[in-house]
Design a protein around this motif. Structure first.
Motif, PDB file in Angstrom:
ATOM      1  N   GLU A 172       0.851  -1.210   0.000  1.00 22.46           N
ATOM      2  CA  GLU A 172       0.000   0.000   0.000  1.00 22.46           C
ATOM      3  C   GLU A 172       0.875   1.243   0.000  1.00 22.46           C
ATOM      4  O   GLU A 172       0.481   2.291  -0.471  1.00 22.46           O
ATOM      5  CB  GLU A 172      -0.924  -0.005   1.217  1.00 22.46           C
ATOM      6  N   ARG A 173       2.057   1.125   0.576  1.00 22.14           N
ATOM      7  CA  ARG A 173       3.053   2.195   0.516  1.00 22.14           C
ATOM      8  C   ARG A 173       4.427   1.605   0.805  1.00 22.14           C
ATOM      9  O   ARG A 173       4.538   0.535   1.423  1.00 22.14           O
ATOM     10  CB  ARG A 173       2.754   3.331   1.501  1.00 22.14           C
ATOM     11  N   VAL A 174       5.447   2.286   0.308  1.00 22.33           N
ATOM     12  CA  VAL A 174       6.822   1.905   0.642  1.00 22.33           C
ATOM     13  C   VAL A 174       7.418   3.092   1.377  1.00 22.33           C
ATOM     14  O   VAL A 174       7.333   4.234   0.912  1.00 22.33           O
ATOM     15  CB  VAL A 174       7.637   1.615  -0.635  1.00 22.33           C
ATOM     16  N   ASP A 179      18.672  10.240   4.372  1.00 21.58           N
ATOM     17  CA  ASP A 179      19.009  11.622   4.019  1.00 21.58           C
ATOM     18  C   ASP A 179      19.906  11.644   2.785  1.00 21.58           C
ATOM     19  O   ASP A 179      20.272  12.699   2.298  1.00 21.58           O
ATOM     20  CB  ASP A 179      19.742  12.306   5.193  1.00 21.58           C
ATOM     21  N   SER A 180      20.269  10.446   2.305  1.00 22.41           N
ATOM     22  CA  SER A 180      21.184  10.369   1.161  1.00 22.41           C
ATOM     23  C   SER A 180      20.390  10.335  -0.151  1.00 22.41           C
ATOM     24  O   SER A 180      19.583   9.428  -0.370  1.00 22.41           O
ATOM     25  CB  SER A 180      22.049   9.103   1.286  1.00 22.41           C
ATOM     26  N   VAL A 203       9.449   9.005   0.913  1.00 25.01           N
ATOM     27  CA  VAL A 203      10.835   9.162   1.364  1.00 25.01           C
ATOM     28  C   VAL A 203      10.847  10.152   2.525  1.00 25.01           C
ATOM     29  O   VAL A 203      10.213  11.209   2.460  1.00 25.01           O
ATOM     30  CB  VAL A 203      11.739   9.653   0.207  1.00 25.01           C
ATOM     31  N   MET A 204      11.543   9.778   3.572  1.00 26.36           N
ATOM     32  CA  MET A 204      11.605  10.622   4.776  1.00 26.36           C
ATOM     33  C   MET A 204      12.953  10.395   5.452  1.00 26.36           C
ATOM     34  O   MET A 204      13.777   9.626   4.954  1.00 26.36           O
ATOM     35  CB  MET A 204      10.440  10.286   5.708  1.00 26.36           C
ATOM     36  N   ASP A 205      13.162  11.048   6.583  1.00 28.08           N
ATOM     37  CA  ASP A 205      14.417  10.821   7.313  1.00 28.08           C
ATOM     38  C   ASP A 205      14.359   9.461   8.018  1.00 28.08           C
ATOM     39  O   ASP A 205      13.280   8.884   8.199  1.00 28.08           O
ATOM     40  CB  ASP A 205      14.648  11.951   8.324  1.00 28.08           C
ATOM     41  N   GLU A 206      15.528   8.950   8.412  1.00 25.05           N
ATOM     42  CA  GLU A 206      15.609   7.596   8.997  1.00 25.05           C
ATOM     43  C   GLU A 206      14.765   7.478  10.267  1.00 25.05           C
ATOM     44  O   GLU A 206      14.060   6.491  10.472  1.00 25.05           O
ATOM     45  CB  GLU A 206      17.054   7.230   9.388  1.00 25.05           C
TER      46      GLU A 206
END
Ligand SMILES: NC(=O)c1ccc[n+]([C@@H]2O[C@H](COP(=O)([O-])OP(=O)(O)OC[C@H]3O[C@@H](n4cnc5c(N)ncnc54)[C@H](O)[C@@H]3O)[C@@H](O)[C@H]2O)c1
Length: 462
Positions: A172-174, A179-180, A203-206
């Protein structure tokens, strides 16, 4: 793309096989030699619907292989997934020894082989906030530099056992935490074929990615637990939790999923992830009271049927009583028995002297292994039956502990006639209460009215 998957359990084997199905070149690594030998000989080591077809094809077309040698998998890999266990440590926190141990091994290997090139290391395991940073430190301890020799990405896995292949192939989402830019692009390229229908790659921060996984599992565990408490209250006030579920589930703010009452959640994820998030909060000086309540309620919920069984069978001492159990897995369509409520019920019954006869279509071997590891205690006994009917035969009571489809529409006349007493305790609400009474059972379920056998005339609800 060349992929290494370290840890070939439920997540690693499904993930590795699905990446291979998508055309990638995949090598899976595990330290368990007998598991790797089985996989190498073409045997799937877990029960997961749909897995075998992709597994066979991956092997046949030379895209999927297995090894115990980390170096062999690491050398060609562009992306290295860590799908390692993160079991609860004694204090409830996630035990990171496997993840950090492998990170250290990878650091050593990459430092000794600079020509192996840049790698993206991916935390696929469910890990507490800050773990990506610790993995970077473990690898950098060998003189390597994040951003140059490698990057670390947090990519939590949301698959559900039982539908894991479908979930992995069409997520449904990945969620990709990094930050790279370089690592983010590689990961996006890898996952694009899995989200062709438009589901998002976020995409987000760790840190946020790590928290997302715990937040998702804790909220789902909370939803189930809330419903279990509503069910317990329904039992007291004479309401029917099934009707309440339909009444609230149609509210789009609530949603219809995860509203089924039962004998508690189990599995390898919810219990440990709720515990680990609670622990993370405590380490930060924050008491996450709701999560403690979820854990406490769920513990009690697993044994909610036991006093009903002893009351119906004449007291705490169950010596001489035979009890059939339908279902050992923590949920249907899997052979996973980690934290399975069925096991807790069996422990309680055996401790009281009962002779338990259990059936599960897939989870007998895993149950045997679990009880070998942590033996049952008490004067009672556990045997395994060949079929659901055999488990019910001669029983003073039957407990439904896992809602496998085959338990939903059995020949209930045959079941009743074979039992010593027609007593059914349904921990998963698979049967209709009134219908069971019509059929001559004394039937008890979770949060729904009970009826004595034969107090309802046959055909009354037809
Ligand atoms: N099972 C699920 O449904 C699920 C879903 C989402 C996320 N997760 C998370 O994924 C992670 C893995 O879960 P799982 O259920 O696949 O675990 P698992 O126990 O089934 O598999 C882990 C595998 O890692 C292997 N291993 C241990 N140490 C190793 C080492 N040093 N090198 C190579 N292999 C090693 C083990 O032998 C085992 O085969 C956990 O953090 C879990 O929380 C699990």
């Amino acid at each position: 793309m060349n992929i290494a998957v370290v840890g070939t359990g439920y997540v690693g084997l499904v993930g590795g096989t699905c990446f291979a199905e998508m055309g990638n070149q995949v090598i899976c690594v595990d330290i368990d030699e007998s598991k790797v030998a089985k996989l190498q000989s073409g045997t799937v080591t877990i029960y997961e619907p749909g897995l075998e077809v992709y597994f066979d094809r991956g092997i046949r077309e030379n895209r999927l292989s297995f090894t115990t040698d980390l170096a062999e998998a690491l050398e060609p890999a562009d992306v290295v997934f860590l799908a390692l266990p993160t079991p609860p440590a004694e204090d409830g926190s996630a035990d990171l020894q496997y993840v950090l141990g492998v990170a250290d091994d990878i650091g050593k290997l990459l430092a000794a082989n600079p020509d192996w090139g840049y790698k993206v290391l991916v935390d696929k395991s469910t890990v507490p906030v800050g773990t990506a940073r610790r993995v970077i430190e473990a690898v950098e301890a060998h003189g390597l530099k994040a951003g140059e020799h490698f990057d670390v990405v947090s990519n939590p896995e949301f698959l559900r056992e039982g539908v894991a292949v479908e979930d992995f192939m069409k997520p449904e989402r990945v969620v990709i935490g990094t930050d790279s830019e370089r690592a983010g692009e590689i990961m996006t390229r890898l996952y694009e074929p899995f989200v062709r229908s438009g589901n998002p790659i976020i995409v987000m921060d760790e840190e946020s990615a790590e928290m997302t996984k715990y937040a998702a599992n804790s909220l789902l565990a909370t939803k189930i637990t809330f419903m279990n408490e509503i069910a317990n209250l329904c039992d007291l006030v004479g309401a029917d939790v099934d009707k309440v579920r339909r009444g609230i589930g149609t509210d789009s703010r609530i949603g219809s999923k995860f509203l089924y009452a039962g004998i508690g959640f189990g599995g390898s994820c919810f219990p440990k992830d709720v515990q680990a998030l609670h622990r993370t909060a405590r380490e930060e000086g924050y008491e996450f009271r709701m999560l403690q309540a979820v854990l406490d309620v769920n513990d009690d919920q697993k044994t909610v049927l036991v006093p009903r069984i002893t009351a119906a069978l004449g007291g705490e001492d169950l010596t001489g009583k035979t009890i059939g159990i339908w279902g050992l897995a923590f949920k249907p369509h899997t052979d996973d028995v980690r934290e399975a409520p069925a096991h807790v019920v069996i422990r309680e019954l055996v401790a009281r002297g009962a002779s338990v006869q259990a059936f599960d279509p897939e989870a007998v071997e895993t149950t045997q292994a679990a009880f070998e590891h942590t033996p049952l205690e008490g004067p009672g006994s556990l045997t395994y039956s060949e079929s659901a009917y055999a488990a019910a035969s001669g029983a003073d009571a039957l407990v439904v502990a896992t809602e496998w489809p085959e338990f939903r529409r059995p020949d209930l006349d045959r079941v009743r006639e074979s039992m010593k007493q027609p007593l059914v305790f349904d921990g998963r609400n698979v049967f209709d209460s009134k219908r069971m009474a019509e059929l001559g059972f004394t039937y008890s379920s979770i949060g729904r009215p009970s009826y004595e056998a034969a107090t309802v005339e046959r055909g009354a609800t037809a």
